[in-house]
Design a protein around this motif. Structure first.
Motif, short mmCIF file in Angstrom:
data_model
loop_
_atom_site.label_atom_id
_atom_site.label_comp_id
_atom_site.label_asym_id
_atom_site.label_seq_id
_atom_site.Cartn_x
_atom_site.Cartn_y
_atom_site.Cartn_z
N VAL A 103 8.33 15.49 -12.51
CA VAL A 103 7.38 15.55 -11.39
C VAL A 103 6.60 16.86 -11.54
O VAL A 103 7.13 17.95 -11.34
N LEU A 104 5.32 16.72 -11.92
CA LEU A 104 4.49 17.90 -12.19
C LEU A 104 3.80 18.40 -10.93
O LEU A 104 3.45 19.58 -10.83
N TYR A 105 3.57 17.49 -9.99
CA TYR A 105 2.95 17.90 -8.73
C TYR A 105 3.34 16.91 -7.65
O TYR A 105 3.43 15.70 -7.90
N LEU A 106 3.57 17.41 -6.47
CA LEU A 106 3.93 16.58 -5.31
C LEU A 106 3.39 17.30 -4.08
O LEU A 106 3.64 18.49 -3.90
N ASP A 107 2.64 16.58 -3.26
CA ASP A 107 2.11 17.25 -2.07
C ASP A 107 3.21 17.43 -1.02
O ASP A 107 4.25 16.79 -1.10
N ASP A 108 2.98 18.31 -0.07
CA ASP A 108 4.02 18.66 0.92
C ASP A 108 4.48 17.47 1.74
O ASP A 108 5.61 17.43 2.23
N GLU A 109 3.60 16.49 1.89
CA GLU A 109 3.95 15.31 2.71
C GLU A 109 4.58 14.19 1.87
O GLU A 109 4.86 13.12 2.40
#
Length: 185
Positions: A103-109
């Motif tokens: 997982v390279l990027y995941l938003d806070d939501e």
């Protein structure tokens, strides 16, 4: 020039990550039908802490799917580096094939995510809905570019509205698209 090591999300809450994700775009794979649409993944946390993975795609009106297991590559690390294991072929569970799922990027939501793996041969943009705001999409593409991916290979996935229900379609018994789920192999 040696590529820098990839930034990977830290401290992912796996329970929050569970549920259905729609593939917004991905690097096409020779194992995937070119006309596959409505591609999605559903993750379910098991009691032992591993994750049940169900990947589905629709091709010529038929649903193809493969199930596998995801688990943390290093249980003691807070990095979101997972291994995914599928048994190939799906109806004859003999050969386990394992791939990387980072997982390279995941938003806070936990609404959209960028998934890759160390060889940079595979890339996915996932979203909780089957469409993603263009601005967010472009931001994720830029992030992938910054991690050394050739983003010109990204192909957007076609989705229909409303998304299909699994029970609506006859099963695709001959499809080999599930091989594309094997990351970097």
């Amino acid at each position: 020039m040696a590529k820098k090591s990839m930034e990977v999300v830290k401290g992912i809450d796996l329970a929050r990550y569970m549920g259905r994700w729609y593939e917004i775009a991905s690097f096409p794979s020779r194992f995937q039908p070119k006309n596959g649409i409505n591609t999605r993944a559903t993750y379910t946390l098991r009691d032992d802490g591993t994750v049940n993975v169900l990947n589905e795609t629709w091709s010529d009106g038929k649903r193809g799917s493969i199930e596998g297991t995801a688990y943390k590559a290093d249980p003691n690390s807070d990095e979101a580096k997972l291994k995914v294991k599928f048994y190939v072929p799906p109806f004859l569970p003999i050969i386990p094939v394992t791939g990387d799922y980072w997982v390279l990027y995941l938003d806070d939501e936990y609404r959209y995510a960028l998934i890759g793996q160390p060889s940079r041969s595979y890339l996915w943009i996932l979203c909780r809905e089957n469409h993603l705001d263009e601005e967010v999409y472009n931001m994720l593409v830029e992030k992938a570019k910054g991690e050394g991916y050739d983003v010109t290979k990204l192909k957007k996935t076609t989705h229909t509205n409303p998304p299909p229900e699994a029970e609506d379609a006859p099963a695709d018994t001959k499809g080999f698209w599930w091989l594309k789920s094997i990351f970097g192999k």
